[in-house]
Design an enzyme around this catalytic site. Structure first.
Site, mmCIF file in Angstrom:
data_model
loop_
_atom_site.group_PDB
_atom_site.id
_atom_site.type_symbol
_atom_site.label_atom_id
_atom_site.label_comp_id
_atom_site.label_asym_id
_atom_site.label_seq_id
_atom_site.Cartn_x
_atom_site.Cartn_y
_atom_site.Cartn_z
ATOM 1 N N THR B 488 0.812 -1.204 0.000
ATOM 2 C CA THR B 488 0.000 0.000 0.000
ATOM 3 C C THR B 488 0.854 1.266 0.000
ATOM 4 O O THR B 488 0.348 2.343 -0.294
ATOM 5 C CB THR B 488 -0.875 -0.014 1.265
ATOM 6 O OG1 THR B 488 -0.035 -0.436 2.361
ATOM 7 C CG2 THR B 488 -1.994 -1.017 1.127
ATOM 8 N N ILE B 650 -5.000 13.565 -0.686
ATOM 9 C CA ILE B 650 -4.131 12.534 -1.251
ATOM 10 C C ILE B 650 -2.699 12.844 -0.810
ATOM 11 O O ILE B 650 -2.174 13.916 -1.106
ATOM 12 C CB ILE B 650 -4.232 12.513 -2.792
ATOM 13 C CG1 ILE B 650 -5.686 12.293 -3.237
ATOM 14 C CG2 ILE B 650 -3.310 11.442 -3.381
ATOM 15 C CD1 ILE B 650 -6.337 11.038 -2.704
ATOM 16 N N ASN B 652 0.167 10.929 -1.428
ATOM 17 C CA ASN B 652 1.186 10.640 -2.441
ATOM 18 C C ASN B 652 0.462 10.278 -3.732
ATOM 19 O O ASN B 652 -0.158 9.214 -3.834
ATOM 20 C CB ASN B 652 2.075 9.480 -1.962
ATOM 21 C CG ASN B 652 3.205 9.165 -2.930
ATOM 22 O OD1 ASN B 652 3.108 9.401 -4.135
ATOM 23 N ND2 ASN B 652 4.289 8.625 -2.398
ATOM 24 N N LYS B 654 1.512 9.362 -6.530
ATOM 25 C CA LYS B 654 2.046 8.218 -7.283
ATOM 26 C C LYS B 654 1.557 6.888 -6.712
ATOM 27 O O LYS B 654 0.972 6.083 -7.424
ATOM 28 C CB LYS B 654 3.579 8.281 -7.266
ATOM 29 C CG LYS B 654 4.236 7.270 -8.195
ATOM 30 C CD LYS B 654 5.762 7.329 -8.131
ATOM 31 C CE LYS B 654 6.319 8.382 -9.076
ATOM 32 N NZ LYS B 654 7.785 8.230 -9.271
ATOM 33 N N GLN B 659 -2.703 2.379 -6.138
ATOM 34 C CA GLN B 659 -3.703 1.655 -5.358
ATOM 35 C C GLN B 659 -5.048 1.607 -6.068
ATOM 36 O O GLN B 659 -5.708 0.575 -6.095
ATOM 37 C CB GLN B 659 -3.873 2.310 -3.994
ATOM 38 C CG GLN B 659 -3.047 1.621 -2.926
ATOM 39 C CD GLN B 659 -3.467 2.060 -1.550
ATOM 40 O OE1 GLN B 659 -3.405 3.248 -1.238
ATOM 41 N NE2 GLN B 659 -3.889 1.132 -0.732
ATOM 42 N N LYS B 722 -8.932 9.814 3.511
ATOM 43 C CA LYS B 722 -10.016 8.835 3.660
ATOM 44 C C LYS B 722 -9.597 7.403 3.343
ATOM 45 O O LYS B 722 -10.351 6.476 3.569
ATOM 46 C CB LYS B 722 -11.194 9.231 2.767
ATOM 47 C CG LYS B 722 -12.004 10.407 3.319
ATOM 48 C CD LYS B 722 -13.196 10.648 2.439
ATOM 49 C CE LYS B 722 -14.190 11.616 3.077
ATOM 50 N NZ LYS B 722 -15.316 11.853 2.160
ATOM 51 N N GLY B 723 -8.413 7.195 2.792
ATOM 52 C CA GLY B 723 -7.992 5.818 2.505
ATOM 53 C C GLY B 723 -8.374 5.392 1.108
ATOM 54 O O GLY B 723 -9.369 5.848 0.546
ATOM 55 N N GLU B 726 -9.599 0.214 -0.723
ATOM 56 C CA GLU B 726 -10.780 -0.502 -1.208
ATOM 57 C C GLU B 726 -11.517 0.243 -2.330
ATOM 58 O O GLU B 726 -12.055 -0.380 -3.232
ATOM 59 C CB GLU B 726 -11.792 -0.739 -0.062
ATOM 60 C CG GLU B 726 -11.210 -0.790 1.331
ATOM 61 C CD GLU B 726 -10.727 -2.156 1.770
ATOM 62 O OE1 GLU B 726 -11.086 -3.147 1.123
ATOM 63 O OE2 GLU B 726 -9.967 -2.237 2.763
#
Lengths: 181, 759, 331
Positions: B488, B650, B652, B654, B659, B722-723, B726
């Site tokens: 990740t 965000i 990164n 890249k 992801q 926020k990740g 998924e």
């Protein structure tokens, strides 16, 4: 070339109860790995992949399936990319083997390694050594020219993280292929 | 163009861009060099050549029954074979179920205990462990162990065959909302309606690295365990409670993980096996599963959803009903959030949701990338497409018509939701306004071309986590937390946050993870690592800053005499006055003058639950897909994908792109390829290899475009992230299904869409 | 994988002598299929005879103007060979449709002929399989059989032959050169592979101790009008659900000669003489191709999961013939 005369006799079942030699002789094998001669005393049932990983300690070459179905174990033998998991080490007597550990010159990465870092052509990194060796093999072959051709001829290396577009970007950069498609 | 104009929110309404020296930049991975040189070490790659023993697991050939006899004599007679562990000779271990319950265990079940009983509960159940001096010998000896079985004939496999056994779970991890309004009545009164069933079968995670544990038996009888896991602390606590070890006696390390996707959220049985053998033999032991055995534990559960939707003639959603059936094992009740999305995604006042479990003779399902989310959103987003088609409304416009301004499940506002902007930017990039409204009407050569859209959604959670930071006098910063980097980018993004916060160069930061001696961190899963560990890293670095500043003020002739922290800047390993950059002290000077070699902070970061609970917190995306379907042969090719994601800040660009890209590839895989096939007679998965369990290869993947839509969120966590683990996959399978319908006029309601379903 | 001894030989005589000295010896060259099967205990030789040092490593012209492919030349070297590419592009295309670049660098032409089925049950020693364990029963009939055969099956076995290369070789009318205890002989490839009947354990007609030395391609290469179409579940690195090798000679729009062979549908590459007859002396048109496709699939039998292959094969035949006849481009 498989001799069809033998098969498991009717009635024999799991587990296998057939005769096998008690102690298969070990063989002395000389492999040239990343420019160095390595002498191994091993039994014939050791795959080149396991020889590298478990007997020599070069764990950069990965085991992803052990059945030639993923490409993680790709190494270069005499400049050609192969699956080391489906190769017996004893059968590579005298061959030149290049693994991921043999690509950088000291601190200087191979251009393909550089390109993989720059393009983020990986995530977990487990298929990466195989991808990079395969990509170098592809360039040695000199057949793939377009992005589509590279894509087809890189299809023997599965990347479960799904970095495929970035892997193509990296290879295109090294090949100097301009533009997409 | 009128549609795009209807999409609302324009760029001007957004807050200014957040950037920093490192945050928000496309930075190459700090562990990249290790990964491209083969130096990155995975669980099976430690202590080679030190006389470590090899364990090979024997798997049950039957799915249900009893082992009536074991004969390991022939195996044990082999020179170099040390032991064969079976239920007959395994020592007494922990008694209670709770000792076997790891952090991701379904609540209240009886986790599977390897080698502790003669009962066979599922096919490929591990029934023995052969220990030998070489891998080859252990593998060979495994064929010499003879078992006899009593096979139980009444086998319960196949979800649809066993629907009559469906029951409500005793405890659902994601409680299903109570009905609102009267969905049945509203459905009956709806002018436009659909009632359909959607299904997908079993899927297995299949990370490239097979599960492995290397247990080093120390001179002091302590174990150092290299384990493939998404959480070293989870593996450690499992080993501690099952084998009765103290924290010091079992250290778990996992610096790299060759892919997890959820498979490493629970300790897999090779860990148990390797520890067991190591403790019994007082030797170092390594156990690696085979690819076939990668199909012997948790998987995405086969799930059937019966969905009814009703709308007015104008396309306003009036009724939503989702009755869901998913499988679980006979010994645990695995639940995931499948149906709740149906009550949350669109404005609707009449909703009835239900989720029942069907126990089967299989291993317990296991969280697999966006568990429940991909399943529930697939069905809902295909159903919405069907309803839009029936209503004669463009499917994107239909979604906008029913846009949920608040979360009706929770009756709360969203902390942020830039989904409209996702639709707008995605549609524009894709060229959605050129879409032919007619299905099955665009032919290019032999290919029918279709466009589809779907929405994606995933939780934006923050968990408690600790982190530690140490700044040494030479200006090097070490930050640590027992989290994981399963691909990740954790190493990289945490380094960015630490460097940015403290004002040092990334090259001067070392981020450590994957070791149970490090500060507590939750499992890496649920897309929460950036929010969770990132917040802890930021907090601990902020505390370090405060400490350093306090010291700086005290040094002789400090330029900061009466300054406050907000008056100074931390940059380039210096503290300087905002108003006069010439007034500065280097970190080194501060520590030298204070006569310390290093300063250290250790902190716990907790989510602000009071504030967070006021809001519904989710990540959103809009997925646009073009497919080409061979009109004669039925082969489907995804020629183009645009995925517009609103996921807060965000860190990164890249690694984040990677992801989401990976998530999209997973979505393509789910839509077209992945399917573990069960033989109902044997209760056994048959395509348990990577030649026949298809995941996409390079040639399956074409043009993929990822858009990060700006989104500002002060609620979700201090970083506003926020990740992304998924969200990239959610919605993709639905968008592909919808595109296939648009291409062919045929609606396929079970995944994967293999060519035979389109002939 | 069981224990075995190993010897490397450099002559066929030595290879045959080694054969005699062991209970269940096997030759190994590329090893891509044999080692795979040994790892799952489906193949259990007690002795491996490495024949890679024998000089079957040439591609050379035959006396009658054809081309001889050494048994030990790799699939990759064969596919990329200039003569093969120019004169037998159908063969190149078929080889390149199979496996992966790495596997094609290892696998040999002889080994490709000897490939065993990919039937799930054959690979899984936990289930009965007549091919693996004669008399134990066929789990695929009545089990999961999506990838299995629809033509030439028996009540004992519905396995398919997985090769792409062999499909093209049958279309080209290749012959197989064999040496063995009883001397040298040459057989047409159509007599090399066999149907399962009541001996599904036998994949082919080789006798004990036989070694394939080379494969001969006749002069006629169909280099103008050919197609190899492979239909599979993903874009690459997957076995065929159905594949079609089509080769034509045309005079104007008239078909002078036709070859039509299917892969992925039977225990051997399935050549349909009847379909070929239905094409010969006919106009190269979709309706001719559809008739031929229907004839080729006459007698096909579905087993449930694989029944779709009957319709798929028909459509693939029509497509491949259109491509071969130049009515549309080959992908």
């Amino acid at each position: 070339m498989i001799n069809p005369r033998e098969y498991i006799e009717p009635g024999s079942s799991w587990p296998l109860g057939h005769a096998v030699p008690d102690q298969p002789a070990t063989h002395t094998v000389k492999l040239n790995i990343n420019g160095q001669d390595v002498h191994l005393k091993i039994e014939p049932w050791v795959s080149l992949l396991d020889a590298l990983r478990e007997y020599i300690g070069l764990t950069g070459t990965k085991k992803g399936c052990d059945h030639g179905q993923c490409g993680a174990c790709t190494v270069l033998v005499d400049g050609k990319r192969i699956n080391s998991c489906l190769t017996l080490a004893v059968m590579k007597q005298g061959c030149e083997i290049t693994t991921i550990e043999g690509l950088a010159k000291g601190d200087e990465l191979h251009p393909m390694q550089e390109a993989f870092v720059e393009h983020d052509a990986y995530q977990c990194g487990y298929c990466t050594p195989g991808q990079i060796c395969s990509a170098i093999g592809l360039i040695n072959e000199g057949i793939a020219n377009t992005r589509d051709e590279i894509s087809e001829l890189m299809s023997g290396n599965i990347c479960r993280c799904g970095a495929y577009p970035h892997i193509l970007d990296a290879i295109e950069q090294v090949k100097g292929v301009a533009g997409h498609e | 163009m009128s549609l795009l104009q209807k999409l609302g929110v324009s760029a001007e309404n957004l807050a200014p861009e957040i950037t920093g020296k490192y945050i928000g930049k496309p930075i190459s991975r700090v562990d990249g060099r290790a990964k491209v040189t083969g130096n990155a070490k995975y669980a099976a790659e430690f202590n080679i050549g030190t006389g470590i023993l090899y364990g090979y697991v024997i798997s049950s050939p039957i799915a249900k029954g009893k082992i009536t006899a074991v004969n390991a004599r022939q195996a044990l007679s082999q020179k170099g074979v040390l032991n064969v562990f079976t239920h007959e000779n395994v020592p007494g271990l922990a008694w209670f179920d709770r000792s076997y319950q790891d952090q991701d265990a379904p609540p209240g079940g009886s986790p599977f205990r390897p080698l502790q009983s003669d009962e066979i509960l599922f096919s490929q159940q591990p029934i023995a462990l052969v220990i030998a001096e070489t891998f080859e010998l252990a593998r060979y000896a495994s064929t010499l162990v003879h078992f006899e079985y009593e096979v139980k004939e009444e086998l319960n496999v196949g979800l649809e065959l066993n629907l009559y056994k469906a029951k409500k779970p005793k405890k659902h991890r994601f409680p299903v909302p109570k009905p609102r309004g009267d969905a049945e009545k509203a459905l009956a009164g709806s002018v436009v309606k659909i009632e359909e069933a959607y299904y997908h079968g079993y899927e297995h995670h299949n990370p490239m690295e097979m599960f492995a544990s290397t247990v080093i038996y120390g001179d002091d009888d302590r174990l150092t365990i290299y384990d493939k896991t998404q959480g070293v602390l989870n593996s450690q606590s499992y080993v501690k409670s099952v084998f009765g070890l103290s924290e010091d006696e079992a250290r778990v390390i996992s610096p790299f993980m060759g892919g997890g996707f959820g498979a490493g959220l629970r300790p897999q049985y090779q860990l148990y096996m390797a520890v067991l053998a190591s403790l019994e033999l007082k030797r170092s032991v390594k156990v690696v599963l085979t690819r076939q055995q990668m199909f012997s534990f948790g998987h995405r559960p086969a799930t059937l959803q019966k969905i009814s939707l009703g709308a007015s003639a104008e396309g306003k959603l009036q009724a939503v009903i989702n009755r869901c059936y998913s499988e679980t094992s006979t010994f645990e009740e695995y639940t995931e959030n499948v149906v709740n999305w149906s009550g949350q995604m669109y404005q609707c006042d009449n909703v009835m949701l239900d989720h029942k479990l069907v126990p089967l003779d299989l291993f317990t399902p296991l969280d697999m990338r966006a568990p429940g989310g991909v399943t529930g959103m697939y069905a809902l987003e295909v159903a919405i497409d069907e309803l839009a088609v029936k209503a004669g409304i463009d499917p994107l416009e239909f979604r906008l018509l029913n846009y949920a301004e608040k979360d009706q499940n929770l009756d709360k506002p969203f902390s942020s939701k830039e989904l409209r902007e996702c639709y707008r930017q995605g549609a524009e990039r894709f060229g959605w306004n050129k879409r032919n409204p007619e299905a099955g009407a665009t032919l290019e050569g032999n290919n029918l071309v279709g466009w589809g859209v779907a929405t994606g959604c995933w939780e934006a959670n923050q968990m408690p986590s600790r982190a530690k930071a140490m700044l040494s006098a030479d200006g090097k910063l070490t930050v640590s937390s027992a989290t994981a980097d399963i691909g990740t980018g954790t190493y990289t993004v945490m380094t960015q946050v630490a460097a940015e916060t403290l004002g040092v160069a990334m090259e001067d930061v070392l981020f450590k993870l994957g070791d149970s001696v490090l500060p507590m961190s939750p499992l890496q899963g649920g897309s929460w690592t950036m929010a969770t560990v990132g917040s802890a890293v930021k907090l601990v670095c902020d505390q370090l800053k405060a400490k350093l500043f306090k010291m700086a003020k005290k040094v002789e002739n400090s330029p900061f005499g009466n300054s406050k922290e907000e008056d100074v800047v931390f940059a380039d390993r210096c503290i300087s006055l905002k108003e006069d950059a010439q007034q500065y002290l280097t970190f080194t000077e501060i520590m030298r003058k204070s006569k310390v070699n290093y300063i250290e902070e250790d902190t716990t970061s907790l989510p602000n639950m009071l504030e967070q609970n006021e809001y519904s917190r989710f990540t959103h995306s809009a997925v646009f897909v073009e497919v080409k379907v061979d009109q004669d042969l039925g082969t489907v090719h995804v020629s183009r994908v645009v995925n517009a994601v609103a996921a807060g800040r965000i860190i990164n660009t890249k690694t984040s792109r990677s992801q989401v890209l990976g998530g999209i590839v997973w979505g393509i895989s789910m839509a077209l390829h992945e399917d573990t096939v069960m033989d109902d007679n044997f209760g056994r998965f048959m395509n348990t290899n990577l030649a026949e369990y298809h995941v996409p290869v390079n040639a399956d993947i074409n043009d993929i475009d990822v858009i990060f839509v700006e989104e500002h969120d002060d609620i979700v966590n201090p970083l506003g992230v926020k990740g992304l683990g998924e969200i990239g996959i959610v919605g993709v399978a639905a968008a592909i299904s919808n595109a296939v319908y648009h291409a062919t006029g045929k609606r396929v309601r079970d995944l994967p869409i293999q060519l035979d379903k389109l002939l | 994988m069981n224990k075995f001894t190993y010897a490397s030989v450099s002559t066929t005589d030595a290879a045959i002598a080694e054969m005699d000295e062991h209970d269940s010896p096997k030759f190994i060259a590329g090893g891509t299929n044999l080692l795979d099967l040994m790892k799952v205990n489906v193949e259990n030789p007690d002795h491996l005879i490495d024949i890679t040092q024998i000089a079957f490593n040439q591609i050379e012209a035959t006396a009658d103007g054809g081309l001889r492919l050494g048994a030990l030349v790799t699939n990759a070297d064969t596919a990329w060979n200039e003569e093969v590419e120019k004169r037998y592009p159908l063969l190149s295309k078929a080889i390149l449709a199979g496996a992966s670049p790495q596997l094609r660098n290892m696998a040999t032409n002889g080994g490709n002929l000897m490939q065993r089925t990919r039937c799930y049950y054959f690979y899984d020693t936990a289930t009965p399989c007549n091919k693996r364990e004669p008399g134990s029963g066929c789990s695929a009939i009545g089990g999961y059989n999506r990838i299995l055969a629809i033509l030439g099956t028996s009540e004992h076995c519905i396995a398919t032959h997985p090769s792409d290369m062999c499909v093209a070789l049958v279309a080209l009318g290749a012959t197989i050169n064999i040496t063995g205890i009883n001397g040298d002989r040459t057989i047409p490839i159509t007599e090399f592979h066999r149907l399962p009947g009541d001996r599904p354990d036998l994949d082919n007609t080789l006798q004990a101790g036989d070694i394939v030395t080379s494969i001969d391609l006749p002069v006629q290469g169909f280099e103008k009008n050919y197609a190899y179409l492979k239909v599979r579940d993903r874009a690459s690195y997957a076995f065929a659900l159905v594949s079609v090798a089509a080769a034509l000679t045309l005079e104007g729009n008239q078909i002078k000669e036709a070859r039509l062979v299917l892969g992925g549908v039977a225990h051997k590459p399935w050549r349909s003489a009847e379909a070929e007859a239905a094409l010969t002396h006919q106009e190269a048109s979709v309706s001719t191709f559809e008739k031929a496709a229907a004839i080729a699939l006459e007698g096909a039998k579905g087993y449930g999961d694989n029944t779709f292959k009957i319709e798929l094969a028909k459509r693939a035949i029509v497509r491949a013939l259109k491509q071969a006849a130049g009515l549309e481009e080959q992908a």
